[in-house]
Design an enzyme around this catalytic site. Structure first.
Site, PDB file in Angstrom:
ATOM      1  N   HIS A  67       0.831  -1.198   0.000  1.00  0.00           N
ATOM      2  CA  HIS A  67       0.000   0.000   0.000  1.00  0.00           C
ATOM      3  C   HIS A  67       0.863   1.244   0.000  1.00  0.00           C
ATOM      4  O   HIS A  67       2.031   1.218   0.396  1.00  0.00           O
ATOM      5  CB  HIS A  67      -0.932   0.018   1.222  1.00  0.00           C
ATOM      6  N   CYS A 183       1.327   1.983  12.606  1.00  0.00           N
ATOM      7  CA  CYS A 183       2.367   1.705  11.621  1.00  0.00           C
ATOM      8  C   CYS A 183       2.737   3.016  10.929  1.00  0.00           C
ATOM      9  O   CYS A 183       2.009   4.002  11.051  1.00  0.00           O
ATOM     10  CB  CYS A 183       1.900   0.663  10.595  1.00  0.00           C
TER      11      CYS A 183
END
Length: 685
Positions: A67, A183
């Protein structure tokens, strides 16, 4: 918006997308580009590949979720591939066969990220994965995904982003756990870890768990009442936990975010054990910005060596803006006011104004001094120089203060800055700043773990900890460490000042090797810190070191860009695209422009870049080139002298690295490059 997130044109079933991460991502990016949702294939693929190089996106179940956010993405999009042959995305179950590419616009709002996070959460559900594997048509895949992202059903356990309250007390023998997941990109792993933990907890009767996601969308903080009632804390993060001091005193299990996805049950078991262990590691009362440990550390928290290294890197990162601003202002001061202005900038900047401009002669501390320039140029040059000097005066204190902050959070800042100021006063320089930052941070962390009455607790972070940590740091510096550190600093400066001939060249070689070893990593930053910290002294040796470091750091991006133009077939399409812009990054002294090349092919790229960096560093020192600016590359040429020597050193290093990387790739072929080149030729045919 959700209904358009994925279409059948964005789905590939039982596809052969190659045997590398790069080829799979590039093919998925091609699907996105084909629907008009991205304006450039490489502009989408490369950020996702770079993100993959930082940490693999493989998750349990043979799934990968590369991503990224990119300027070329026009709307939030999902592309899906069920691969005929698995590819290693560094997942815990081996090769991934189900791959989602999450493409988000760089400047998009948070609404689409909420949708993307729903998909990430669904990937931890076994029935959803089974349906993806058994689907026979693209329409089935689209329906499955849209059902997930449009669903409003609430899970049995507390959702990762739902408001947290300290509601009814849990049953007896139930352990209350609160968790934080985060994250770097905040799109997928944050929410997957949260749901892996909550879903695992929902299947157990001995745990009441609530999670705070610190991601990019729909983040509701845990209430303080919930935190206070918790028996233990889980931090599954790859970045610092925001407002970590809220969890002070709680037993903590800490790891990287992927462990929260891969081993949620084990982390919960460890948290339960920690809650019953009076000697368990606890969140410090002042805990701040330390990063999470890797999954291999098994939740035991950061090792001290790693923690101290990260603290020093945090201090350096916060110090660099002071250095950059101050150094460039000093350089501009010389540009406008002339180099002799440095002999009287204090008097010129304070005794004169725009309505009272100085002439060629100025009274400096009772002595009339003659300057080459006069009037507005001399005055504005002195003002710029004075401003730069003020900024440079903070660099040791900033280094010390933010090292302490990384170890102990906000209460560590004051004693860290105090220690840094003392280091400057005692002549201990940046070495003293490193030491005082560590002392202040460790002392503040230790004091923060004291058990104190509740009435005193509110005074700890704002009064008690800064006071005692500053006192301890100051006493240690004045009574014990100041003189030895001053001697070390003076010895270092004398050694640097005395260098000439082969010794200076050797130092240039070492600095060049360091700058090109990890291209923005700890070794690179150590060399840069060594150079920039010395600028505050203003001596010739320090300026020569700065010139060598800056020139060597410019070599890799420029050399790799040239190499992609000279021998295009030796590089992947993604590398060729990077080569079109990396030369500009190199000219600007942004070594990180070479990271995509090094990450994709480290054994060939890194040694080649180190060879050129060593040549540049050696020649720069041999020519006695000095730089008064700490950053800016070729664009601060006016602060580099002699500029001809610096350019020769830079060009020589670029030539060596360019020829070396071409030779390495020519005579030691990269199979991935060959495969992608063959595929590109087949596609073109």
């Amino acid at each position: 918006m959700a209904s358009d997130l994925i279409t059948t044109d964005l789905v590939a079933l039982d596809a052969d997308f190659g045997d590398s991460v790069e080829s799979v991502i590039t093919n998925l990016a091609t699907l996105v580009h084909g629907t008009g949702r991205a304006t450039d294939i490489e502009g989408l693929a490369q950020p996702a590949i770079n993100r993959e190089a930082q940490a693999g996106t493989g998750v349990p179940g043979g799934v990968a979720i590369p991503h990224c956010r990119s300027e070329v993405v026009t709307e939030p999009t999902l592309a899906f591939a069920r691969l005929s042959q698995g590819v290693d995305f560094s997942g815990p179950d081996g090769d991934a066969h189900l791959v989602f590419l999450i493409a988000a616009p760089a400047g998009g709002g948070k609404a689409h990220l909420k949708i993307l996070s729903k998909l990430a959460r669904a990937l931890v559900k076994k029935d959803f994965l089974a349906a993806l594997r058994s689907a026979s048509t693209k329409e089935e895949i689209v329906t499955l995904v849209l059902d997930v992202v449009n669903a409003e059903k609430k899970p049995k356990a507390q959702p990762a982003d739902a408001p947290a309250t300290a509601a009814a007390a849990p049953a007896a023998n139930v352990t209350r756990i609160v968790a934080v997941t985060a994250c770097p990109t905040g799109i997928a792993h944050t929410y997957m870890a949260a749901d892996a933990l909550t879903q695992t907890a929902a299947e157990r009767s001995d745990v009441d768990l609530q999670v705070e996601t610190q991601g990019s969308s729909n983040n509701t903080a845990l209430s303080q009442a919930t935190i206070d009632a918790a028996d233990a804390v889980i931090f599954a993060t790859d970045v610092g936990v925001r407002d970590r001091e809220r969890f002070a005193g709680k037993p903590v299990i800490e790891s990287g975010v992927k462990r929260g996805i891969n081993e949620p049950g084990k982390m919960i078991d460890e948290a339960i054990a920690a809650s019953k262990n009076p000697n368990a590691r606890k969140v410090a009362g002042t805990a701040g910005a330390a990063s999470a440990s890797s999954a291999q550390e098994e939740g035991a928290g950061l090792g001290w060596g790693k923690r101290i290294q990260q603290a020093i890197m945090t201090g350096v990162s916060y110090m660099v803006p002071f250095v950059a601003a101050g150094g460039l202002l000093l350089a501009l001061g010389f540009l406008f006011g002339g180099y002799d202005m440095a002999n009287g900038w204090g008097a010129i900047s304070t005794q004169y104004s725009l309505n009272n401009l100085p002439g060629h002669e100025v009274d400096v501390d009772g002595t009339m001094m003659t300057f080459e320039r006069s009037g507005f140029l001399l005055y504005i040059g002195a003002v710029l120089f004075a401003t730069g000097q003020a900024a440079m005066g903070f660099i040791v204190a900033a280094l010390s203060g933010y090292i302490a902050f990384a170890l102990a959070g906000r209460p560590g800042i004051a004693p860290g800055f105090v220690g840094g100021a003392i280091a400057v006063t005692l002549g201990a320089g940046f070495i003293g700043g490193l030491v005082t930052g560590l002392i202040a941070g460790l002392v503040a962390m230790w004091i923060g773990n004291w058990k104190v009455p509740r009435w005193l607790g509110s005074l700890m972070p704002v009064v008690i900890i800064p006071l005692l940590a500053s006192l301890v740091t100051g006493l240690l510096m004045y009574l014990v460490l100041g003189a030895p550190l001053e001697a070390i600093m003076n010895g270092l400066q004398n050694w640097l000042s005395s260098m000439s001939g082969s010794s200076a060249v050797l130092l240039g070689i070492i600095l060049g090797l360091m700058m090109c070893f990890d291209l923005g990593g700890p070794v690179n930053k150590a060399a840069y810190l060594f150079a920039t910290a010395g600028l505050s002294t203003g001596d010739e040796a320090s300026m020569q070191i700065m010139a060598a470091v800056m020139a060597a750091g410019m070599v890799p991006p420029i050399a790799l860009s040239i190499a992609t133009f000279l021998r295009k077939n030796l590089f992947t399409p993604a590398e060729q695209e990077n080569g079109k812009s990396s030369w500009l990054l190199g000219l600007s002294f942004v070594s990180e422009g070479a990271i995509p090349f090094a990450a994709a092919d480290p054994l060939r790229v890194i040694p080649s870049m180190m060879a050129g960096g060593a040549v540049t560093g050696a020649l720069s020192m041999a020519f006695h080139v000095g730089s008064r600016a700490p950053h800016g590359g070729i664009f601060v040429f006016f602060a580099i002298d002699p500029i001809w020597g610096w350019i020769i050193a830079l060009l020589a290093g670029i030539a060596v690295s360019t020829l070396a990387v071409i030779a390495m790739k020519q005579f030691w072929p990269n199979k991935t490059v060959e495969a992608e080149a063959a595929k590109a030729e087949a596609t073109a045919a």
